[in-house]
Design an enzyme around this catalytic site. Structure first.
Site, short mmCIF file in Angstrom:
data_model
loop_
_atom_site.label_atom_id
_atom_site.label_comp_id
_atom_site.label_asym_id
_atom_site.label_seq_id
_atom_site.Cartn_x
_atom_site.Cartn_y
_atom_site.Cartn_z
N HIS A 1 0.82 -1.21 0.00
CA HIS A 1 0.00 0.00 0.00
C HIS A 1 0.87 1.28 0.00
O HIS A 1 0.79 2.10 -0.91
CB HIS A 1 -0.88 0.05 1.26
CG HIS A 1 -1.76 -1.14 1.48
ND1 HIS A 1 -2.93 -1.37 0.79
CD2 HIS A 1 -1.64 -2.17 2.36
CE1 HIS A 1 -3.50 -2.48 1.23
NE2 HIS A 1 -2.74 -2.98 2.18
O1 RIB Z 1 -5.00 0.19 4.82
C1 RIB Z 1 -3.60 0.10 4.63
C2 RIB Z 1 -2.90 1.12 5.45
O2 RIB Z 1 -3.11 0.86 6.84
C3 RIB Z 1 -1.37 1.09 5.26
O3 RIB Z 1 -0.85 2.37 5.45
C4 RIB Z 1 -0.91 0.17 6.35
O4 RIB Z 1 0.43 0.44 6.74
C5 RIB Z 1 -1.86 0.55 7.47
O5 RIB Z 1 -1.33 1.72 8.09
#
Ligand code: RIB
Ligand code: CA
Length: 312
Positions: A242
């Site tokens: 992500h």
């Molecule tokens: O939903 C994904 C996000 O939530 C990413 O930033 C992961 O590191 C968590 O913080």
């Protein structure tokens, strides 16, 4: 010579945050990192901060790290040890950090750095947006000194990853997300709709596994640990990276397809609490507050990560 961009990275490491930080530290020609601010999110603040310090040593970097908020603005803290492990960075055995945090609080660092900035700064948000929201509430004039916020957060057609409707970063602190979304700062959002396209498939991460460097070994061990949850429970073929989408956007924006829109967040909405809502029919009555990524060239994205992480 690539144009250098001055950035601040706000983060809750977290395995994917780790990849994002390493990618940023591997781009000194393009990115001048003014500071790293840590926030409670994937795990409590002590651990996200400890992880940021350890990752800085792994990268051989020197960015100052500022400890931020230990809980959301209103909601109780919700963490994600079920994904990232008790330490927040289970898998590699990274040594204890050689150097600590700066004395200044992250909120004050954000305010003072932005107020004194001669040129606008890009703020990269990789976790719950508590620190920047609190800084904006303290000194709203800093909004004019932020050229854009690039945010990993939110979800539209992809649904939620912590509730059926909400993405984790926004869900943990939806009030902070509301402050940032309504701040007037130009936004670029990387929602689950695009990050779910960034799954760490075997052919995409093979070059990383071939790195025989401390960074290569560490990221291999990170992926081996963190993919187990999403593969077992989400049916993914690999862990979605992500957060590095935020840094990759700054390095190679052409990897992404963006759409302008007006994004808001639902508050105190029961099962919809923390859900992001996008309006794409933009007109003079409702100007866009940002651009949202819905497309990604995934293999070239991983090629960028592997290429840059090989430079350590
Ligand atoms: O939903 C994904 C996000 O939530 C990413 O930033 C992961 O590191 C968590 O913080
Ligand atoms: Ca994160």
């Amino acid at each position: 010579m690539a144009v250098s961009r001055r950035i601040i990275i706000d983060t809750d490491p977290g395995h994917d945050d780790a990849f994002a930080l390493l990618l940023a530290w591997a781009a000194p020609e393009e990115l001048e990192i003014l500071g790293i601010t840590t926030v409670a999110g994937n795990v409590p603040l002590d651990k996200t901060t400890y992880n940021a310090l350890r990752l800085r040593d792994l990268a051989g970097a020197a960015s100052p790290i500022y400890r931020g908020c230990s809980r959301p603005m209103v909601n109780d803290l919700v963490t994600a040890e079920y994904v990232h492990g008790e330490s927040g960075l289970d898998g590699p055995n990274l040594p204890s950090p050689r150097r600590g945090v700066e004395a200044m609080h992250a909120i004050d660092f954000l305010v003072e750095t932005l107020q004194s900035a001669a040129d606008p700064v890009t703020v990269c948000l990789l976790g719950p947006m508590t620190n920047l929201a609190m800084a904006l509430n303290k000194e709203p004039d800093i909004a004019a000194k932020i050229d854009q916020c690039v945010i990993m957060g939110g979800s539209f057609a992809a649904g939620g990853n912590v509730t059926p409707t909400a993405e984790f970063n926004v869900f943990v602190d939806p009030h902070a997300a509301h402050v940032v979304l309504t701040s007037g700062v130009p936004l670029v959002m990387m929602p689950l709709d695009v990050t779910h396209q960034a799954q760490a498939l075997p052919h995409r991460v093979a070059p990383l596994h071939m790195l025989r460097t401390p960074v290569g070994v560490a990221v291999t061990e990170m992926l081996r640990f963190v993919e187990r949850y999403d593969v077992a429970h989400k049916g993914f073929a690999g862990f979605p990276l992500h957060d590095p989408t935020v840094i990759a956007y700054l390095l190679e924006p052409g990897l992404f397809e963006l759409r302008p829109g007006y994004v808001s967040v639902m508050l105190d909405a029961g099962p919809g609490h923390g859900m992001t809502v996008g309006r794409w029919e933009i007109d003079e009555g409702l100007p866009a507050n940002g651009r949202v990524a819905f497309g990604l060239s995934a293999d070239p994205y991983f090629e960028l990560i592997a290429e840059r992480l090989a430079t350590f």
